[in-house]
Design a protein around this motif. Structure first.
Motif, PDB file in Angstrom:
ATOM      1  N   ARG A  33     -33.347  21.476 -53.424  1.00 10.69           N
ATOM      2  CA  ARG A  33     -32.048  21.262 -52.673  1.00 10.69           C
ATOM      3  C   ARG A  33     -32.290  20.816 -51.273  1.00 10.69           C
ATOM      4  NH1 ARG A  33     -32.121  25.998 -55.666  1.00 10.69           N
ATOM      5  NH2 ARG A  33     -32.109  27.144 -53.626  1.00 10.69           N
ATOM      6  N   ALA A  34     -33.395  21.050 -50.705  1.00  5.16           N
ATOM      7  CA  ALA A  34     -33.573  21.098 -49.446  1.00  5.16           C
ATOM      8  C   ALA A  34     -33.272  19.651 -48.760  1.00  5.16           C
ATOM      9  CB  ALA A  34     -35.188  21.257 -48.899  1.00  5.16           C
ATOM     10  N   PRO A  35     -33.475  18.527 -49.362  1.00  8.71           N
ATOM     11  CA  PRO A  35     -32.991  17.236 -48.911  1.00  8.71           C
ATOM     12  C   PRO A  35     -31.489  17.130 -48.650  1.00  8.71           C
ATOM     13  CG  PRO A  35     -34.629  16.824 -50.539  1.00  8.71           C
ATOM     14  CD  PRO A  35     -34.251  18.155 -50.655  1.00  8.71           C
ATOM     15  N   PHE A  36     -30.787  17.926 -49.172  1.00  6.20           N
ATOM     16  CA  PHE A  36     -29.582  17.961 -49.462  1.00  6.20           C
ATOM     17  C   PHE A  36     -28.599  19.153 -48.937  1.00  6.20           C
ATOM     18  CE2 PHE A  36     -31.665  16.277 -53.177  1.00  6.20           C
ATOM     19  CZ  PHE A  36     -31.333  14.789 -52.846  1.00  6.20           C
TER      20      PHE A  36
ATOM     21  N   ARG B 112     -28.850  22.823 -46.254  1.00  4.72           N
ATOM     22  CA  ARG B 112     -29.548  23.715 -45.034  1.00  4.72           C
ATOM     23  C   ARG B 112     -29.344  24.921 -45.424  1.00  4.72           C
ATOM     24  NH1 ARG B 112     -27.360  19.865 -41.946  1.00  4.72           N
ATOM     25  NH2 ARG B 112     -28.760  18.551 -40.421  1.00  4.72           N
TER      26      ARG B 112
ATOM     27  N   ARG C 208     -25.387  19.305 -46.698  1.00  3.24           N
ATOM     28  CA  ARG C 208     -25.388  18.451 -45.625  1.00  3.24           C
ATOM     29  C   ARG C 208     -24.648  17.051 -45.725  1.00  3.24           C
ATOM     30  NH1 ARG C 208     -31.907  17.519 -44.057  1.00  3.24           N
ATOM     31  NH2 ARG C 208     -32.499  19.635 -44.496  1.00  3.24           N
TER      32      ARG C 208
ATOM     33  N   ASP D  97     -23.405  12.924 -44.798  1.00  2.00           N
ATOM     34  CA  ASP D  97     -24.008  11.619 -44.523  1.00  2.00           C
ATOM     35  C   ASP D  97     -22.890  10.502 -44.569  1.00  2.00           C
ATOM     36  OD1 ASP D  97     -23.701  11.815 -47.237  1.00  2.00           O
ATOM     37  OD2 ASP D  97     -25.053  10.107 -47.395  1.00  2.00           O
TER      38      ASP D  97
ATOM     39  N   ARG E 171     -25.172  12.127 -50.070  1.00  2.00           N
ATOM     40  CA  ARG E 171     -25.972  13.130 -49.833  1.00  2.00           C
ATOM     41  C   ARG E 171     -25.045  14.461 -50.047  1.00  2.00           C
ATOM     42  NH1 ARG E 171     -29.879  14.174 -44.807  1.00  2.00           N
ATOM     43  NH2 ARG E 171     -31.429  13.105 -46.023  1.00  2.00           N
TER      44      ARG E 171
ATOM     45  N   GLY F  41     -25.594  17.265 -52.805  1.00  2.00           N
ATOM     46  CA  GLY F  41     -25.727  18.720 -52.322  1.00  2.00           C
ATOM     47  C   GLY F  41     -24.755  19.555 -52.718  1.00  2.00           C
TER      48      GLY F  41
END
Length: 176
Positions: free
Chosen positions: A87-90, A92, A107, A109, A114, A118
């Motif tokens: 999940r980290a790319p999408f 916090r 997050r 975008d 994203r 997310g």
């Protein structure tokens, strides 16, 4: 005015009317719905092309098995600390929530993709639709393997319940 410009203009007007002053990624949601519909349509086409027969009914046992497995797999992917790298790319990290789960913030975008992804991977309710669809399709194409996988996640859900019950019983015992 070109057709594309008119569509974009109507889309922007729709977004302003839907969420005045808000940041709702309707375009990203529309893309997610398109992907979901494509997956379901593709599965339907595969049923027709392979000559498979859909079950005339789904047994209560399978419904319960798929329901519990969907619940557990959705929570595992969307909330478990160990799956946070997915999940980290999408998202916090926001903090722990207990029982090995974490809270995360989605997050944002510019395209909304994203943000939408997310939301889907950090929300067990959102993810459950996809998981249940996958498991249900699995019952059509590979019922034995699907039941085996679903049994594993159902057993983990049962174990989680027992772990929580044990912890609650110990807590109650120490406070009496």
């Amino acid at each position: 005015m070109a057709v594309g410009d008119r569509v974009r203009g109507r889309g922007a007007a729709l977004l302003r009317a839907y969420a005045p002053g808000g940041d709702r990624p309707l375009g990203g949601y529309a893309r997610a719905l398109t992907v979901y519909a494509s997956v379901v349509a593709g599965a339907g086409a595969a049923v027709l092309l392979t000559g498979r027969q859909l079950p005339s009914r789904v047994g209560l046992g399978d419904v319960v098995l798929i329901s519990v497995a969907t619940h557990k797999l959705s929570r595992l992917v969307s909330k478990d600390a160990v799956t946070s790298p997915l999940r980290a790319p999408f998202t916090r990290y926001d903090g722990p929530t207990g029982a090995g789960e974490v809270a995360e913030e989605v997050r944002h975008d510019a395209s909304g993709s994203r943000h939408v992804f997310g939301e889907m991977v950090s929300c067990p309710f959102c993810l459950a639709v996809w998981v249940a669809t996958g498991l249900t399709i699995g019952l059509v194409f590979a019922p034995r393997a699907t039941r085996l996988v679903a049994t594993c996640f159902t057993a983990v859900a049962g174990s989680d319940f027992l772990q929580m019950a044990y912890a609650a019983a110990r807590h109650a015992d120490t406070h009496h």
